[in-house]
Enzyme design. Structure first.
Site, PDB file in Angstrom:
ATOM      1  N   HIS A 119      -2.719   4.017   4.604  1.00 47.82           N
ATOM      2  CA  HIS A 119      -2.059   3.027   5.475  1.00 47.82           C
ATOM      3  C   HIS A 119      -2.614   1.626   5.291  1.00 47.82           C
ATOM      4  O   HIS A 119      -2.396   0.766   6.147  1.00 47.82           O
ATOM      5  CB  HIS A 119      -2.166   3.465   6.943  1.00 47.82           C
ATOM      6  CG  HIS A 119      -1.361   4.697   7.245  1.00 47.82           C
ATOM      7  ND1 HIS A 119      -1.688   5.601   8.228  1.00 47.82           N
ATOM      8  CD2 HIS A 119      -0.225   5.177   6.668  1.00 47.82           C
ATOM      9  CE1 HIS A 119      -0.793   6.576   8.248  1.00 47.82           C
ATOM     10  NE2 HIS A 119       0.090   6.345   7.304  1.00 47.82           N
ATOM     11  N   CYS A 127       0.293 -12.503   1.191  1.00 48.06           N
ATOM     12  CA  CYS A 127       1.267 -13.547   1.525  1.00 48.06           C
ATOM     13  C   CYS A 127       2.675 -12.971   1.378  1.00 48.06           C
ATOM     14  O   CYS A 127       3.026 -12.435   0.326  1.00 48.06           O
ATOM     15  CB  CYS A 127       1.086 -14.754   0.622  1.00 48.06           C
ATOM     16  SG  CYS A 127       2.381 -15.983   0.893  1.00 48.06           S
TER      17      CYS A 127
HETATM   18  P1  NAD Z   1      -4.721  10.558  14.509  1.00 43.52           P
HETATM   19  O1  NAD Z   1      -3.972  11.779  14.363  1.00 43.52           O
HETATM   20  O2  NAD Z   1      -5.073   9.790  13.314  1.00 43.52           O
HETATM   21  O3  NAD Z   1      -6.173  10.813  15.280  1.00 43.52           O
HETATM   22  C1  NAD Z   1      -6.402  11.409  16.484  1.00 43.52           C
HETATM   23  C2  NAD Z   1      -7.087  12.783  16.310  1.00 43.52           C
HETATM   24  O4  NAD Z   1      -8.506  12.612  16.312  1.00 43.52           O
HETATM   25  C3  NAD Z   1      -6.770  13.763  17.444  1.00 43.52           C
HETATM   26  O5  NAD Z   1      -6.369  15.000  16.878  1.00 43.52           O
HETATM   27  C4  NAD Z   1      -8.104  13.930  18.191  1.00 43.52           C
HETATM   28  O6  NAD Z   1      -8.289  15.214  18.776  1.00 43.52           O
HETATM   29  C5  NAD Z   1      -9.083  13.680  17.068  1.00 43.52           C
HETATM   30  N1  NAD Z   1     -10.433  13.283  17.506  1.00 43.52           N
HETATM   31  C6  NAD Z   1     -10.795  12.581  18.597  1.00 43.52           C
HETATM   32  N2  NAD Z   1     -12.142  12.406  18.628  1.00 43.52           N
HETATM   33  C7  NAD Z   1     -12.637  13.024  17.526  1.00 43.52           C
HETATM   34  C8  NAD Z   1     -13.937  13.193  16.997  1.00 43.52           C
HETATM   35  N3  NAD Z   1     -15.038  12.689  17.606  1.00 43.52           N
HETATM   36  N4  NAD Z   1     -14.083  13.892  15.830  1.00 43.52           N
HETATM   37  C9  NAD Z   1     -12.996  14.400  15.201  1.00 43.52           C
HETATM   38  N5  NAD Z   1     -11.734  14.275  15.664  1.00 43.52           N
HETATM   39  C10 NAD Z   1     -11.548  13.581  16.809  1.00 43.52           C
HETATM   40  O7  NAD Z   1      -3.799   9.781  15.462  1.00 43.52           O
HETATM   41  P2  NAD Z   1      -3.620   8.344  15.950  1.00 43.52           P
HETATM   42  O8  NAD Z   1      -4.831   7.916  16.673  1.00 43.52           O
HETATM   43  O9  NAD Z   1      -2.343   8.397  16.678  1.00 43.52           O
HETATM   44  O10 NAD Z   1      -3.420   7.403  14.662  1.00 43.52           O
HETATM   45  C11 NAD Z   1      -2.175   7.058  14.135  1.00 43.52           C
HETATM   46  C12 NAD Z   1      -2.377   6.209  12.913  1.00 43.52           C
HETATM   47  O11 NAD Z   1      -3.142   5.045  13.212  1.00 43.52           O
HETATM   48  C13 NAD Z   1      -3.147   6.898  11.823  1.00 43.52           C
HETATM   49  O12 NAD Z   1      -2.739   6.371  10.609  1.00 43.52           O
HETATM   50  C14 NAD Z   1      -4.547   6.486  12.135  1.00 43.52           C
HETATM   51  O13 NAD Z   1      -5.430   6.680  11.083  1.00 43.52           O
HETATM   52  C15 NAD Z   1      -4.341   5.017  12.481  1.00 43.52           C
HETATM   53  N6  NAD Z   1      -5.478   4.550  13.270  1.00 43.52           N
HETATM   54  C16 NAD Z   1      -6.553   4.118  12.560  1.00 43.52           C
HETATM   55  C17 NAD Z   1      -7.702   3.779  13.229  1.00 43.52           C
HETATM   56  C18 NAD Z   1      -8.893   3.339  12.399  1.00 43.52           C
HETATM   57  O14 NAD Z   1      -8.704   2.726  11.341  1.00 43.52           O
HETATM   58  N7  NAD Z   1     -10.103   3.681  12.815  1.00 43.52           N
HETATM   59  C19 NAD Z   1      -7.775   3.851  14.631  1.00 43.52           C
HETATM   60  C20 NAD Z   1      -6.633   4.284  15.323  1.00 43.52           C
HETATM   61  C21 NAD Z   1      -5.491   4.655  14.611  1.00 43.52           C
END
Ligand code: NAD
Length: 251
Positions: A119, A127
């Site tokens: 992503h 740009c």
């Molecule tokens: P997701 O499916 O990427 O992540 C949530 C999952 O993480 C859930 O299944 C939850 O149970 C699990 N989780 C929570 N705490 C945890 C831990 N300590 N160890 C392991 N697993 C754990 O879903 P999303 O948050 O809806 O993300 C959607 C999109 O946005 C994805 O592409 C995601 O990667 C991106 N996003 C990226 C970041 C980042 O760059 N750090 C943050 C938020 C969302």
């Protein structure tokens, strides 16, 4: 849990090509919230705000929100023991590639070398007029909306908005990594965001064994997971490394 860790160790040990597939959950213990869970972004903000059409039509408002939610939040984030464990698995020769849905650069900060950012990333911007990429650190994102140094076009974060295509290069490399994997270590993802979500399924169809790390069952758990390590990634991943090292005589 010890028996499951041993099962995961046996799988890793007998695998030649492990793919680590991570989502927002792996970065929770680095202080970055997920989107969907309690306290996640979608509880506070309308996902519509992250559609590419909103960005194009309201660049100033969109950039101000993006800067607050992503750039300001991520700037001080450090890799946690789970990111470090994935990097160590690569150094030990087990993990051949990481496909991450995250945009936080924490796998690279932990030392992982082969990382496909499905992503995109907050580390660069592009740009929309001349197509030039810049490191985010090299441009001014304090004045809204940020503009290209060369042509004054609108800069866009180099990550994928809703309704945007996955860049072809990263898509192909990620699909190839999934097809080549004989085991997949799914860490911290619900499996709800297509097309990224299909990668472990494709690997399973090619015969890969699926190890999953998540404190909660995901959409994968009942469908394709072979070994479910139900725990926080930052807790279980170092235990997995220790057990693997003991097994192969590295301790
Ligand atoms: P997701 O499916 O990427 O992540 C949530 C999952 O993480 C859930 O299944 C939850 O149970 C699990 N989780 C929570 N705490 C945890 C831990 N300590 N160890 C392991 N697993 C754990 O879903 P999303 O948050 O809806 O993300 C959607 C999109 O946005 C994805 O592409 C995601 O990667 C991106 N996003 C990226 C970041 C980042 O760059 N750090 C943050 C938020 C969302």
């Amino acid at each position: 849990m010890l028996a499951k860790i041993q099962e995961a160790v046996n799988t890793l040990k007998s695998s030649k090509n492990v793919l680590a597939f991570s989502g927002a959950g792996i970065s929770v213990e680095s202080g970055i919230p997920t989107f969907r869970s309690d306290g996640g972004l979608w509880n506070t903000y309308d996902p519509e705000l992250f559609h590419i059409s909103y960005f194009i039509n309201h660049p100033e408002e969109s950039w101000a929100l993006i800067k607050k939610l992503f750039y300001d939040l991520l700037v001080d984030a450090k890799p946690n023991p789970a990111h470090l464990a994935v990097a160590e698995l690569e150094k030990m020769g087990f993990v051949k590639a990481v496909v991450t849905q995250n945009i936080d650069n924490l796998h690279q900060a932990a030392g992982s070398q082969v990382v496909h950012e499905f992503h995109g990333t907050t580390k660069s911007v592009v740009c929309m007029q001349c197509g030039q990429f810049f490191l985010t650190d090299e441009v001014n994102i304090e004045t809204m909306p940020p503009r290209c140094k060369k042509c004054w076009g609108l800069l866009k974060p180099n990550f994928v908005f809703f309704d945007e295509q996955i860049p072809r290069d990263v898509y192909q490399k990620s699909a190839a990594a999934a097809a080549a994997a004989d085991a997949v270590l799914i860490i911290g993802t619900m499996g709800a965001v297509p097309p990224a979500a299909y990668l472990p399924v494709a690997a399973k169809q090619h015969g890969a064994t699926i190890i999953e790390v998540n404190p909660e069952p995901s959409l994968y758990t009942a469908e394709i997971t072979d070994i479910f390590l139900q725990e926080k990634a930052g807790v279980i991943m170092p235990q997995l490394i220790e057990a693997l090292k003991a097994e192969i005589g590295l301790n």
